[in-house]
Design a protein around this motif. Sequence first.
Motif, PDB file in Angstrom:
ATOM      1  N   ASN A  26     -13.040   5.216  12.307  1.00 38.14           N
ATOM      2  CA  ASN A  26     -11.786   5.535  11.616  1.00 38.14           C
ATOM      3  C   ASN A  26     -11.904   6.788  10.748  1.00 38.14           C
ATOM      4  N   TYR A  27     -13.019   6.914  10.068  1.00 37.33           N
ATOM      5  CA  TYR A  27     -13.140   8.049   9.146  1.00 37.33           C
ATOM      6  C   TYR A  27     -13.293   9.372   9.909  1.00 37.33           C
ATOM      7  N   LYS A  28     -13.979   9.299  11.038  1.00 36.13           N
ATOM      8  CA  LYS A  28     -14.096  10.501  11.888  1.00 36.13           C
ATOM      9  C   LYS A  28     -12.692  10.929  12.345  1.00 36.13           C
ATOM     10  N   ARG A  51       1.097  -3.810   4.071  1.00 38.83           N
ATOM     11  CA  ARG A  51       2.485  -3.342   4.183  1.00 38.83           C
ATOM     12  C   ARG A  51       2.560  -1.960   3.545  1.00 38.83           C
ATOM     13  N   VAL A  52       2.871  -0.970   4.352  1.00 38.09           N
ATOM     14  CA  VAL A  52       2.845   0.420   3.877  1.00 38.09           C
ATOM     15  C   VAL A  52       4.192   0.857   3.351  1.00 38.09           C
ATOM     16  N   GLU A  53       4.157   1.610   2.266  1.00 41.74           N
ATOM     17  CA  GLU A  53       5.348   2.337   1.821  1.00 41.74           C
ATOM     18  C   GLU A  53       4.873   3.747   1.502  1.00 41.74           C
ATOM     19  N   ARG A  54       5.515   4.736   2.110  1.00 34.29           N
ATOM     20  CA  ARG A  54       5.071   6.109   1.876  1.00 34.29           C
ATOM     21  C   ARG A  54       5.772   6.716   0.679  1.00 34.29           C
ATOM     22  N   MET A  67      -2.747   7.896   8.918  1.00 38.77           N
ATOM     23  CA  MET A  67      -2.670   6.671   8.114  1.00 38.77           C
ATOM     24  C   MET A  67      -1.979   5.552   8.875  1.00 38.77           C
ATOM     25  N   ASP A  68      -0.892   5.888   9.567  1.00 41.49           N
ATOM     26  CA  ASP A  68      -0.191   4.863  10.357  1.00 41.49           C
ATOM     27  C   ASP A  68      -1.148   4.232  11.376  1.00 41.49           C
ATOM     28  N   THR A  69      -1.928   5.085  11.998  1.00 44.06           N
ATOM     29  CA  THR A  69      -2.843   4.596  13.035  1.00 44.06           C
ATOM     30  C   THR A  69      -3.908   3.679  12.436  1.00 44.06           C
ATOM     31  N   PHE A  74       0.855  -1.189   0.000  1.00 45.39           N
ATOM     32  CA  PHE A  74       0.000   0.000   0.000  1.00 45.39           C
ATOM     33  C   PHE A  74       0.890   1.238   0.000  1.00 45.39           C
ATOM     34  N   ILE A  75       0.709   2.096  -0.993  1.00 49.52           N
ATOM     35  CA  ILE A  75       1.494   3.335  -1.055  1.00 49.52           C
ATOM     36  C   ILE A  75       0.539   4.525  -0.981  1.00 49.52           C
ATOM     37  N   TYR A  76       0.892   5.473  -0.147  1.00 48.20           N
ATOM     38  CA  TYR A  76       0.148   6.734  -0.117  1.00 48.20           C
ATOM     39  C   TYR A  76       1.138   7.880   0.031  1.00 48.20           C
TER      40      TYR A  76
END
Lengths: 293, 446
Positions: free
Chosen positions: B346-348, B82-85, B65-67, B52-54
């Motif tokens: 989460n969205y709030k 798995r995040v990659e920024r 996003m991390d949270t 997942f990239i953002y």
Amino acid sequence: MKKKKLDWVTVGFLSPAFVFFVLFIIVPAIASVYYSFTSWDGVSPDVKFIGIRNYVEIFTSKRFYNALKNTVILTVFISLFENFFALVLALLVDHVFRLKNLFRSIFYIPVILSGIVSGFIWKTIYNYNFGVINSILGAMGKDGMKKDWIGDPKLALIMVGIVLVWKGAGYYMIIYLASLQGVPTDLIEAAKIDGANPWQIFRSITVPLISGAFTINFTLSLINGLKVFDQISVMTDGGPGFATETIVYLLYKVGFGEGRQGYGTAVGIVLLFLIILLNAVQQKFLKSREVQL
Amino acid sequence: MKKKRLAALGLCMAMCAAALSGCGGGSGEKTASGDDSSKISGIVSQPTEMTFIYADGDEGMKEAMDTIVERFNDTYADMTIRVERGNGGTYPEFIQTKDSIGEFPDMLEMRDPAVYYRAGKIAPLSDDIRDLFESVEEFGGQAYTAPFSGNNVQGIIYNRKFFQEHNINEAPQTYDDFIQICEDVKAAGMTPLCVGGNDLWHMGFWFNKFYTDEVITENPDFIADMYAGKTKWSDDNARAVFQDMIDLFQYVDTGWASTPDAQLTTMLISNKAAMLFSGTHMFSQIAEADPDFDIGWLPVPDKKGNINLVGGAVPTGWALSAEAAKDENKQKMFDEWCRFFFNDENYKYFCEKISCIPTLKENPDLDVSEPMQLALDALDNADLKVNMWNGQLGDNELPPEFRNYCYKVVTEVIQGTKSVDAAVAELDKEWANETVDFNPVKNKES
């Protein structure tokens, strides 16, 4: 004449490197030539052949000539000043009797910083509102001398050049230093006995004998100057406007940022020929001045 | 000699151990998450992991996003993200580079859906995910991105304490009133405006404002007409945009061209400038940097006194790669990610953290700050709500490279290295170059 036998052991050892070199250097290079004749956007699977249109656009584009002008200015600036400061530092270090290694290490430190890191450091130093230079000028009451060092189109390119000189001089210093230490002391002593002053010794003995280092250093700084990327990316992003856009940066921006891989690749091919041409001219000029002992 | 050999041997063993521990790290992380019995499972038929990239635009976005990703990974037993920024400023280049080296992520923040839709790189949203949103941008009758934020309302974020101290209390009714405010601030001894011109995209805030006021109010299809050859950058209304930029920038901080967007918060809270024209995402950044800073917000009217604001649906959002969509489990996991991200809790949290405009049909109740409420109210009452000029789709979609080129030329005009005449002529020429291959209007006709 005896025919040489193929050394299979040598071939075996060479082949992995050869395969990688072909796969990752030669094949992409050849593919680049093909892509330079297309309008590929770098994302779409459709690759449309458009003949020499990219090259026509390059040679009729003000942006390309502006990038070429910036590249030439930057390359000349850093070739001259990197080598000047490198030689001065090498001469100083060569004449120091104590702590020679310490000075050599200190002058070499900027070299080991990555281009990105050095770019960030200097971007902070140059900052108009919070940077060290303007803060010092402000503290001295010289507000009129404050400048937007990397935001002023007249200054930005030279400011980037200064960072490159700061970062690169230590590397070339090592090469000059090695070369200086190879100058025979008996020649210098003989010249002193003959009554030569330090300038005459430097000009007539040292310079000719380290001319090999000049050739290497000018060649390396020329090539490095032509492919400067990191500092421009971090400090100015090619701006303000197009003020610091070099050919390599133009290649990257149009290829990746603006979705014109075909055009960007064509710029890369033009740059390749430019490097070959300039390098050949420089080699011819500098090689003719080298002296062999 | 013996000591050296022993040292070398020791070093080799240490390196081997480090390499082996590196190899084992991946599986170690998974089991380290603790007791899996309370986690949800069964949505996918086998353990599924997605890249997942953002874009890590700012600290608020990173933290939010991390949270949420961490919550997701902790909630599901057999699904892992798995995040990659990617760097916010060069995000499109980053994604393109990832694609070119074969590392296009399974899911990502998609900012150029039109380009990637045409390239067949992204998959359409499932119907039930699409139904979550008030409106979505469509390509070929299908939506490809789950928009996590509505168009970022842009306006003047100002130092309210300074304004009150200097009796600058009247909200501007026309653009001239706003210029008078700039004069008043200047007379009070502070630089009126700061701009993050070192990040080229930041130039888009003011450019888009003037473009909307001068061009869009007269001709909403200016870009489509450019493709059709009916309008030009050298037309009077387009030229006016450049003149407006020149006129405004006399009130901008001298160092604007080398000031990065990330520094604008510091500029405001350290009293280097009184105002900033940007999006609502800045509220949380400023509040985080200085909780005591009194943030004011106001829209800038056009010359006729109308309020034209950026608003409406955006094409940017979460997208699933076409390659990942071929895997049924990854498709299910992406859908679950969307449901999880856009659930009330989460969205709030996300919207409040980055001060964004919610996009759902049923939005969570947000605890918004006073300036955010002002921006939302202004958006409700705006005379014109329109997408950013570079966020238009269909016949009004810009050629991919034109925006940046234009901002560079604008910078030159403001700095006086290029005249308005030369600039608009150059843009007309560049437009002709860039529309040889990219012309949605002519392509449609043919």
